[in-house]
Each structure stands twice: as C-alpha cells, then as structure tokens.
Design an enzyme around this catalytic site. Structure first.
Site, PDB file in Angstrom:
ATOM      1  N   THR A  68      33.632  31.376  42.276  1.00 41.14           N
ATOM      2  CA  THR A  68      34.669  32.392  42.398  1.00 41.14           C
ATOM      3  C   THR A  68      34.380  33.637  41.562  1.00 41.14           C
ATOM      4  OG1 THR A  68      35.999  31.497  40.594  1.00 41.14           O
ATOM      5  CG2 THR A  68      36.391  30.592  42.792  1.00 41.14           C
ATOM      6  N   ASP A  69      35.115  34.698  41.906  1.00 46.54           N
ATOM      7  CA  ASP A  69      35.062  35.902  41.092  1.00 46.54           C
ATOM      8  C   ASP A  69      36.146  35.811  40.009  1.00 46.54           C
ATOM      9  OD1 ASP A  69      37.502  36.499  42.316  1.00 46.54           O
ATOM     10  OD2 ASP A  69      36.658  38.002  43.660  1.00 46.54           O
ATOM     11  N   PHE A  70      36.392  36.888  39.314  1.00 46.53           N
ATOM     12  CA  PHE A  70      37.343  36.878  38.201  1.00 46.53           C
ATOM     13  C   PHE A  70      38.768  36.526  38.617  1.00 46.53           C
ATOM     14  CE2 PHE A  70      37.547  41.026  40.061  1.00 46.53           C
ATOM     15  CZ  PHE A  70      38.889  41.374  39.993  1.00 46.53           C
ATOM     16  N   SER A  71      39.083  36.667  39.917  1.00 47.04           N
ATOM     17  CA  SER A  71      40.455  36.413  40.368  1.00 47.04           C
ATOM     18  C   SER A  71      40.660  35.007  40.939  1.00 47.04           C
ATOM     19  CB  SER A  71      40.845  37.448  41.425  1.00 47.04           C
ATOM     20  OG  SER A  71      40.098  37.250  42.614  1.00 47.04           O
TER      21      SER A  71
END
Length: 150
Positions: free
Chosen positions: A26-29
């Site tokens: 995943t990304d930061f979100s």
C-alpha cells in the site's frame, strides 16, 4: 501443507488465487499502490501454469522440448476500484486465445463480488536467448481453453 496448497485452485477453464493485501502493498493512505497489482497478476499466472503442470523451472530445463520461457509482451489494465490493506483479493486467470508463439490471457482481481482490476495479457513464447519460438504441442494442449481441470 503442500506447495500446491499455496498455488490456488483450477476451476473449470481457469485458475483462482487468493492473496492478502499487506502494508508493503500500500501507499501512505492504505490503498494498494498501482504497480503492486502487477505482482498479484504475475502470481496468478505463475500458479495457473504450475497447477497445469507447466512450471517455470521445467520450461527452462526443456521438459517440454527445447528450453523456453514465457515473457509478458503487452498488458492492458483497467483499474476500476481500489483495494486496501488487509483485503483478501482473488486473482482469476483464464486463457482467451493461443497462437503458435503466444498466449492471450484474461485476468481479473476481485474483492468478493467487486471487480477491482481487469487485465488482458499477451505472453510471448521465447527461447532462453530471448528469441521468439513456437510453443510445444504439449504446452498448447494443456493451456487450450475449455479443456477443464483434468
């Protein structure tokens, strides 16, 4: 547990592989980073071949004739909905068409009934020095659509 337990299941004319989304995907979100879907799709293709009796190692060792490999030549992907951390996704792989030196696959990634990703993949058959080659008859027969599980 055997290695085939980790490889998903064949279902009639295709293959299903469940994968969990981890933090690293995943990304930061907490949404799956777009390039990680390529990893999930590759695992689906590899395990589809493995359960059909066509392991990458056997292909490279020449178990079906001349040593060979499959290489992605083209891929079209539609990103329809996001996946998120801890989701359980199902990668579905089906053979759409076979040619003398290529395989066309349809792949989807689902979360339950929701389709998240649709991909059309063109696979080239190549020798180990990277040159196109014809697919061995035995491999063609195993990958032909409509053959069922056996």
């Amino acid at each position: 547990m055997t290695t085939t337990d980790l490889a998903g299941t064949l279902d009639g004319d295709g293959h299903r592989l469940d994968v969990r989304v981890y933090f690293e995907d995943t990304d930061f979100s907490g949404v799956v980073y777009h390039a990680r879907y390529l990893h999930f799709l590759e695992r689906g293709r590899s395990d589809f071949l493995r359960l059909k009796g066509i392991g990458h190692r056997e292909l490279m060792d020449g178990a079906f004739g001349a040593p060979m490999a499959f290489a992605v030549r083209r891929m079209e992907i539609d990103y329809l909905r996001p996946a998120r951390i801890d989701d359980i996704l199902t990668v579905i792989t089906r053979t759409r068409q076979l040619g003398g030196a290529r395989v066309l696959l349809d792949q989807t990634i689902r979360r339950g009934d929701d389709i998240l990703i649709e991909a059309n993949v063109k696979i080239a058959v190549i020798s180990l020095d990277g040159k196109p080659m014809r697919m061995p008859k035995k491999v063609l027969e195993v990958l032909a659509p409509g053959l069922g599980v056996g």
